[in-house]
Design an enzyme around this catalytic site. Structure first.
Site, short mmCIF file in Angstrom:
data_model
loop_
_atom_site.label_atom_id
_atom_site.label_comp_id
_atom_site.label_asym_id
_atom_site.label_seq_id
_atom_site.Cartn_x
_atom_site.Cartn_y
_atom_site.Cartn_z
N ARG A 15 -5.28 9.70 -16.20
CA ARG A 15 -6.29 10.54 -15.57
C ARG A 15 -5.85 10.96 -14.17
NH1 ARG A 15 -11.55 12.34 -16.75
NH2 ARG A 15 -11.76 11.22 -18.70
N GLN A 62 -19.60 -3.22 -20.72
CA GLN A 62 -19.69 -1.81 -21.12
C GLN A 62 -19.04 -1.60 -22.48
OE1 GLN A 62 -18.46 -0.71 -16.64
NE2 GLN A 62 -18.38 1.10 -17.93
N GLU A 114 -19.64 10.22 -13.49
CA GLU A 114 -18.56 10.02 -12.53
C GLU A 114 -18.32 11.18 -11.55
OE1 GLU A 114 -16.05 9.07 -16.03
OE2 GLU A 114 -15.10 7.65 -14.67
N1 MTE Z 1 -24.87 4.56 -12.61
C1 MTE Z 1 -25.42 3.34 -12.43
N2 MTE Z 1 -26.67 3.27 -11.92
N3 MTE Z 1 -24.74 2.20 -12.73
C2 MTE Z 1 -23.46 2.24 -13.22
O1 MTE Z 1 -22.87 1.19 -13.49
N4 MTE Z 1 -21.56 3.66 -13.88
C3 MTE Z 1 -20.92 4.95 -13.71
C4 MTE Z 1 -21.87 6.09 -14.03
N5 MTE Z 1 -23.10 5.89 -13.30
C5 MTE Z 1 -22.84 3.52 -13.41
C6 MTE Z 1 -23.61 4.67 -13.10
C7 MTE Z 1 -19.73 5.12 -14.54
S1 MTE Z 1 -18.28 4.49 -14.00
C8 MTE Z 1 -19.78 5.79 -15.73
S2 MTE Z 1 -18.39 6.04 -16.67
C9 MTE Z 1 -21.03 6.35 -16.26
O2 MTE Z 1 -22.14 6.07 -15.41
C10 MTE Z 1 -21.28 5.75 -17.64
O3 MTE Z 1 -22.45 6.17 -18.20
P1 MTE Z 1 -22.59 7.57 -18.99
O4 MTE Z 1 -21.36 7.75 -19.79
O5 MTE Z 1 -23.79 7.38 -19.80
O6 MTE Z 1 -22.73 8.61 -17.92
N1 LUZ Z 2 -11.92 4.96 -19.92
C1 LUZ Z 2 -10.97 5.24 -20.81
C2 LUZ Z 2 -12.35 5.87 -19.03
O1 LUZ Z 2 -10.60 4.37 -21.58
N2 LUZ Z 2 -10.46 6.48 -20.84
C3 LUZ Z 2 -10.83 7.46 -19.99
O2 LUZ Z 2 -10.32 8.58 -20.05
C4 LUZ Z 2 -11.80 7.15 -19.02
N3 LUZ Z 2 -12.19 8.06 -18.14
C5 LUZ Z 2 -13.10 7.73 -17.23
C6 LUZ Z 2 -13.62 6.47 -17.22
N4 LUZ Z 2 -13.26 5.55 -18.12
MO1 MOS Z 3 -16.70 4.53 -15.92
S1 MOS Z 3 -15.06 4.16 -14.70
O1 MOS Z 3 -15.81 5.33 -17.12
O2 MOS Z 3 -16.93 3.00 -16.56
#
Ligand code: MTE
Ligand code: LUZ
Ligand code: MOS
Length: 751
Positions: A304, A191, A704
């Site tokens: 957080r 990521q 999330e």
């Molecule tokens: N959805 C899928 N299908 N797969 C993933 O790995 N990760 C989640 C969420 N939804 C994830 C997911 C997490 S932890 C985050 S932070 C966000 O997607 C990241 O993507 P975004 O910032 O584009 O929403």
């Molecule tokens: N990662 C990070 C995160 O580095 N800072 C954040 O505040 C955060 N929040 C949600 C998921 N990943």
């Molecule tokens: Mo999501 S825990 O911010 O990769």
């Protein structure tokens, strides 16, 4: 618009790391580790393994040209253990062979001489010995000491919530090969492409410009590849540098489960005070975060937790303290919600315990204390809307909460073997990296002379649909069909210094940057079009550009070709940084979030009191999407988040023994939700919400927040247990597995 990956995913044509065509001469890599969680290493015997068939080399810390260091927030984590190991699964080196089988055979021949050291797995024990990852932190609002005196009810308790294994479908992996000039190409399932690039530069002692990290997509990350994809990518880069050959590493599921960190388990103590009319006046909580053996992202995750410790409620007097405790477990890491859910679980538990003590339904306390316009969060940000209340009221009305309560009461009066429970679960989740510095992104857009468009950003597609949303941003802006736009991989040569795709802000940050690039390009194209169409105002729509009168028009291709002939630049690189946000750590106050996402879920469960098993009939959700730019993608995120949340609080049980060895080390003994355990009915309704100007096209971040609807699952089951056995003393100890439920049902009671 359907997810652009949907067809290739279901037909198996999407390319994941393991699908990359291997270059001739590729070596396979397999990490090895010691059997102990904490030990001084005397000797690692590699001689026999090195002689095994098909083995090319075995690397240890001695083969590292730069620093043996991959720490992100703090430099406290070696790539390979040197004198000490601090957790079971900590890599001590890397085996390189002609195929994976040879590597596995060789791994069996590696032996160690070591002195075992004491193992600590409990965060409270670590804290009592002052074994902390980072200084402890406290947020305060108002004055709790004064407030207790005005409380008619004061309730205290302890809450434990366990970790969670990510179970991304694609395990960790990377593929690297040397290029000319000492530079290196790395395909990584990460990521955080820039974090990988940076760590390789430290370990290989190379400038960052010699390292190209490329990410096409991930088979899921869920936070598990925000920091912990790095080590595997660094290992392949090191091996490629060392051997001069392409090197591939894909972790076996059981190696992945054993060697990588998970969601942080927390243990917390709370004290909550209420007035007779159920107003929460004071709340004190102390969190013990089980960080594992090194920092990883734990300090950020702790932050957080602090910020989300009052969830969607306004409490005027608050003290929140959090300790990041160093234990001999694999470093725990980001997982959807990033410490927020742990903080929220404690306040919800406190409310439930208060409700049980006072003799009211928890939803009466929840509703009475929802955050309102003008209320201040303990971290200093003032709430500027009414979405928390609105979502509750809309859910209460549309899902007929009174009917649900009445029906469940009646059912429980008339049934003995089966009992029902419900929970209302409001959520409030801040959008932005809490570390202000990280809230920035860039985009690169080329329009080719045939009118096709290619977009690069730092966003990593991991199934969440960010590429589909980016495609929509570009095609909407240019008024051209999505088929003309292609979203390229996240690549550090095209987009530099990226923040990880995380914090639910991937679409917001990269989408905003992309929009700036498209707007700038469109401005230049508008000038060209204006001169051709002889009109100041021109309209881009349906692959055509027309003048204000709508009389004259040209095609998109004609405009692009014309601009090219006039030597107008058809490329743009743009930068976006979220305005306004700030946080002052010395004062523990600020405005860390661009906006918040709200929503309210109503969950219903039926418990089989003979077996201890349960089933969720329905989860009905009133969610604040803002103005969703892609309803099917966003619904997918809500469903996935919800089920992942329910799994964490019910079925999924991470178990380490007292020696720090992972017992739940495979999918046969770690139970994740499947098609049979998901709720029979999931209803998703859209809250009437203005969205936010900081959200891409007012479409709020959705990655999330929905996970936290799953918290309600715990309390719905608890209510059903209480209905069967009102006398049972119940702990707050998630997950509420059927085993634990069964024990609670029959504590001091027979059928
Ligand atoms: N959805 C899928 N299908 N797969 C993933 O790995 N990760 C989640 C969420 N939804 C994830 C997911 C997490 S932890 C985050 S932070 C966000 O997607 C990241 O993507 P975004 O910032 O584009 O929403
Ligand atoms: N990662 C990070 C995160 O580095 N800072 C954040 O505040 C955060 N929040 C949600 C998921 N990943
Ligand atoms: Mo999501 S825990 O911010 O990769």
């Amino acid at each position: 618009m359907i997810n652009i990956d949907a067809k290739n995913h279901v037909t198996g044509k999407s390319i994941y790391l393991d699908d990359i065509q291997e270059i001739k001469g590729t070596l396979f890599a397999l990490p090895f580790d010691l059997p102990n969680a904490h030990a001084n290493i005397q000797v690692i015997n590699l001689a026999e393994a090195r002689e095994m068939p098909g083995i090319h080399a075995i690397l240890t810390h001695e083969d590292i040209p730069g620093q043996n260091q991959i720490g992100n927030i703090f430099p406290d984590e070696p790539l390979f253990a040197e004198k000490e190991v601090h957790y079971c699964g900590q890599p001590a080196g890397l085996i390189l062979g002609e195929n994976e089988f040879f590597c596995r055979q060789a791994r069996k021949k590696i032996s160690f001489v070591y002195d075992p050291l004491p193992v600590i797995t409990c965060p409270r024990e670590a804290q009592s010995k002052n074994m902390l990852i980072s200084p402890s932190r406290t947020l305060t609002l108002g004055n709790t000491n004064d407030a207790w005196k005005s409380c008619e009810h004061i309730i205290e308790g302890t809450v434990d919530v366990n970790g969670q294994e990510h179970i991304y479908l694609e395990t960790q992996g990377a593929y690297s090969y040397p290029k000319e000039d000492g530079s290196i190409y790395v395909a990584s399932s990460t990521q955080a492409p820039t974090a990988v690039q940076r760590a390789i530069s430290v370990v290989l002692d190379l400038p960052m410009h010699k390292i190209e990290v490329d990410v096409v997509r991930l088979g899921g990350g869920f936070g598990g590849k925000e920091d912990q994809a790095t080590s595997w990518a660094v290992m392949t880069a090191l091996a490629a540098k060392h051997t001069g050959k392409p090197v591939k590493l894909t972790l076996h599921r059981m190696d992945d489960m054993r060697m990588t960190g998970k969601r942080h388990p927390y243990s917390s103590d709370f004290k909550i005070g209420l007035t007779n009319d159920l107003k929460i006046l004071a709340y004190e909580v102390t969190h013990y975060q089980n960080a594992g053996a090194s920092a990883d992202l734990s300090p950020a995750i702790l932050e957080r937790t602090l910020f989300h410790s009052t969830n969607a409620y306004f409490i005027p007097n608050v003290v929140i303290t959090a300790h990041s405790c160093k234990t001999n477990l694999p470093p725990n890491t980001a997982f959807r919600g990033f410490g927020g859910p742990q903080g929220q679980f404690v306040i919800e538990s406190a409310i439930v315990k208060a409700a049980e003590t006072i003799g009211v339904s928890p939803d009466e306390i929840q509703k009475r204390n929802l955050v309102k316009d003008g209320d201040e969060f303990p971290y200093g940000q003032v709430m500027k809307n009414t979405e928390a209340m609105n979502s509750w009221n809309a859910a209460e009305k549309l899902f007929d909460l009174q009917e649900v309560k009445q029906r469940i009461k009646l059912f429980n009066e008339n049934h003995n073997r089966f009992k029902k429970g419900f929970a209302v679960q409001p959520i409030c989740f801040g959008i932005s990296f809490t570390n202000t510095m990280m809230n920035n992104a860039r985009a690169l857009v080329h329009i080719y002379r045939d009118g096709s468009v290619v977009v690069s950003t730092g966003a990593v597609e991991m199934g969440q649909g960010v590429n589909t949303k980016l495609l929509q941003v570009a095609s909407d802006e240019f008024g051209i069909s999505p088929a003309r736009v292609r979203i390229e991989s996240a690549n550090t040569l095209r987009i530099a210094n990226t923040s990880p795709t995380a914090a639910s802000s991937g679409a917001d940050l990269n989408g905003k940057a992309l929009k700036i690039a498209c707007t700038n390009l469109k401005e230049r194209l508008t000038k060209v079009a204006a001169s051709i169409l002889e009109s100041e105002e021109v309209l881009f729509a349906n692959d055509r550009i027309s003048n204000a009168a709508g009389k004259k028009e040209i095609t998109w291709e004609e405009l692009v070709m014309n601009a090219f002939q006039k030597r107008v630049s058809l490329s743009e690189h743009s930068h976006y940084a979220t305005p306004l946000i700030n946080f002052d750590k010395t004062k523990e106050k600020g405005h860390p979030f661009a906006y918040h996402v709200y929503g309210t879920a109503v969950l219903e469960v039926t418990l089989d009191c003979l077996k201890g098993t349960y089933h969720f009939e329905s989860v009905k959700i009133m969610h604040d999407f803002g103005k969703s730019m892609n309803i099917s993608v966003d619904h997918g995120q809500v469903e996935g988040g919800l089920v992942q949340g329910i799994g964490w609080l019910t079925l999924e049980e991470v178990i380490y023994d007292e020696k720090g060895k992972l017992l739940s080390n495979a999918l046969s003994n770690y139970k994740i939700p499947d098609i049979y355990s998901v709720p029979d009915e999931i209803v998703i309704e859209h809250l009437d919400s203005p969205g936010s100007d900081f959200a891409i096209n007012k479409s709020k971040a959705v990655g999330e927040p929905p996970l936290m609807y799953g918290l309600g699952a715990y309390f719905a089951i608890r209510m059903a247990v209480k209905a069967f056995n009102p006398e049972s003393e119940l702990a707050f100890d998630a997950p509420y597995t059927p085993e634990k439920v069964l024990m609670d049902l029959y504590r001091n009671r027979t059928l």
